[in-house]
Design an enzyme around this catalytic site. Structure first.
Site, PDB file in Angstrom:
ATOM      1  N   HIS A 162       0.910  -1.134   0.014  1.00 23.59           N
ATOM      2  CA  HIS A 162      -0.068  -0.076  -0.129  1.00 23.59           C
ATOM      3  C   HIS A 162       0.618   1.204  -0.041  1.00 23.59           C
ATOM      4  O   HIS A 162       0.545   2.287  -0.704  1.00 23.59           O
ATOM      5  CB  HIS A 162      -0.988  -0.121   1.157  1.00 23.59           C
ATOM      6  CG  HIS A 162      -2.052  -0.927   1.201  1.00 23.59           C
ATOM      7  ND1 HIS A 162      -2.234  -2.364   1.365  1.00 23.59           N
ATOM      8  CD2 HIS A 162      -3.462  -0.834   0.129  1.00 23.59           C
ATOM      9  CE1 HIS A 162      -3.133  -2.635   0.840  1.00 23.59           C
ATOM     10  NE2 HIS A 162      -3.954  -1.693   0.169  1.00 23.59           N
ATOM     11  N   HIS A 189       5.467 -13.907   6.663  1.00 23.61           N
ATOM     12  CA  HIS A 189       5.756 -12.736   7.412  1.00 23.61           C
ATOM     13  C   HIS A 189       4.744 -12.293   8.261  1.00 23.61           C
ATOM     14  O   HIS A 189       5.305 -12.229   9.552  1.00 23.61           O
ATOM     15  CB  HIS A 189       6.076 -11.575   6.487  1.00 23.61           C
ATOM     16  CG  HIS A 189       7.082 -10.579   7.002  1.00 23.61           C
ATOM     17  ND1 HIS A 189       6.567  -9.429   7.698  1.00 23.61           N
ATOM     18  CD2 HIS A 189       8.456 -10.442   6.753  1.00 23.61           C
ATOM     19  CE1 HIS A 189       7.725  -8.856   8.268  1.00 23.61           C
ATOM     20  NE2 HIS A 189       8.713  -9.434   7.675  1.00 23.61           N
ATOM     21  N   GLU A 220       5.313 -12.002  12.371  1.00 25.38           N
ATOM     22  CA  GLU A 220       5.047 -10.858  12.974  1.00 25.38           C
ATOM     23  C   GLU A 220       3.448 -10.727  13.031  1.00 25.38           C
ATOM     24  O   GLU A 220       2.924  -9.501  13.428  1.00 25.38           O
ATOM     25  CB  GLU A 220       5.626  -9.502  12.275  1.00 25.38           C
ATOM     26  CG  GLU A 220       7.005  -9.358  12.329  1.00 25.38           C
ATOM     27  CD  GLU A 220       7.611  -8.183  11.484  1.00 25.38           C
ATOM     28  OE1 GLU A 220       6.748  -7.440  11.282  1.00 25.38           O
ATOM     29  OE2 GLU A 220       8.575  -8.339  11.124  1.00 25.38           O
ATOM     30  N   HIS A 255      14.606 -14.194   7.308  1.00 29.48           N
ATOM     31  CA  HIS A 255      13.692 -14.692   8.031  1.00 29.48           C
ATOM     32  C   HIS A 255      13.714 -16.211   8.008  1.00 29.48           C
ATOM     33  O   HIS A 255      13.381 -16.925   8.966  1.00 29.48           O
ATOM     34  CB  HIS A 255      12.275 -14.068   7.729  1.00 29.48           C
ATOM     35  CG  HIS A 255      11.889 -12.784   8.106  1.00 29.48           C
ATOM     36  ND1 HIS A 255      11.924 -12.336   9.454  1.00 29.48           N
ATOM     37  CD2 HIS A 255      11.579 -11.885   7.494  1.00 29.48           C
ATOM     38  CE1 HIS A 255      11.785 -11.034   9.651  1.00 29.48           C
ATOM     39  NE2 HIS A 255      11.349 -10.715   8.448  1.00 29.48           N
TER      40      HIS A 255
END
Ligand code: CO
Length: 298
Positions: A124, A183, A213, A245
């Site tokens: 976004h 993620h 997260e 990650h």
């Protein structure tokens, strides 16, 4: 040479012809902006891990194959990653500088393909908001169309379920669980992870989605596995690259990595260090979106 009216008329005609030619050449010079030049901008979060670059190489190969003759450029949305790469001597561009560069290069119509997994904050703020500033009319592009992230509709989620099922290693037995590490984010776009979990559970109850997260969390995954008495887990990243990650939070040796936490709960772990964009089954989902975007260019 004797002066004759006929000869003088021919001279005037020739002079006029030369003058007209010069005029049309001058106008042709201004006409260069009229030619349409389509381009594709591939946008990823980015990675500073060399090994993980394979994901992007595969994406570029697949996109070029699906959209022949259209030049492809790259941008990374993570400023931290780009600064890290700069220090390593690798120059990369953000979305605004990549688009400005494409304007300079004379591109008129751009498909901007997000290689994100969900439409979250990166998509976004770093794709959608930036692209809107490059829309036509004031020196922007004639047309600029965004290709959606991997999951942007319920239909995409079903397609992701199919892709997941095709990439699970053949050795995995039905009573062994597959745990996907996404993620996750505080952004409302996080809803795609629990959404994906619901669609997966309709096909294979032993495939679980967790996030670093967001929701679902690793705690949820562990409690589900304990409830089922799972003995073996196949651990896979649900991210385009097997970067930091995947290598550290998922499969690292530290006590708090997913692998260590699962092992501490008596579960055998097979970790697969492969980003989704390395698999053709997942790459095809983004390719489908970029083809839709290219088709929508003017
Ligand atoms: Co992160």
């Amino acid at each position: 040479m004797r002066f004759s009216p006929r000869r003088s008329a021919r001279f005037v005609a020739l002079s006029l012809f030369i003058v007209l030619c010069s005029f049309s050449l001058a106008f042709a010079g201004h006409g260069e902006t009229n030619a349409q030049k389509k381009g594709i901008l591939l946008v990823a979060f980015g990675t500073s891990i060399k090994e993980a670059q394979k994901s992007f190489d595969n994406m570029e190969k697949q996109v070029k194959k699906a959209c022949p003759g259209i030049p492809v450029r790259w941008a990374f949305t993570s400023n931290i990653i780009r600064h890290k790469l700069d220090k390593q001597g690798q120059h990369t561009t953000s979305v605004p500088s990549a688009l400005a560069g494409m304007l300079d290069e004379g591109f008129t119509d751009i498909a901007v393909q997000s290689l994100h997994t969900i439409p979250g904050e990166e998509f976004h703020q770093k794709v959608l908001d930036v692209v809107n500033r490059f829309r036509g009319g004031h020196g922007g592009f004639n047309s600029i169309v965004i290709g959606q992230p991997m999951m942007a509709t319920p239909h995409d989620v079903e397609a992701v379920v199919e892709a997941i099922q095709t990439v699970i290693p053949k050795q995995r037995k039905a009573d062994e669980a597959v745990v996907l590490m996404g993620h996750g984010t505080h952004h409302p776009g996080n809803i795609y992870y629990p959404g994906l979990q619901w669609y997966l559970s309709q096909k294979d109850a032993n495939i679980l989605v967790g996030t670093v997260e967001g929701t679902p969390s690793l705690d949820y995954v562990v409690s589900e596995l304990k409830k089922r008495g799972t003995k073996t887990v196949w651990l896979m990243p649900l991210m385009s690259v097997a970067g930091d990650h995947a290598r550290n939070d998922m499969a690292g040796a530290e006590d708090d990595s997913w692998k260590s936490v699962l092992e501490a709960n008596g579960i055998k772990v097979n970790a697969i260090l492969k980003g989704t964009a390395e698999y053709d089954a997942f790459a095809a989902l983004w390719v489908k979106h970029v083809k839709t975007a290219v088709a929508a260019l003017n």
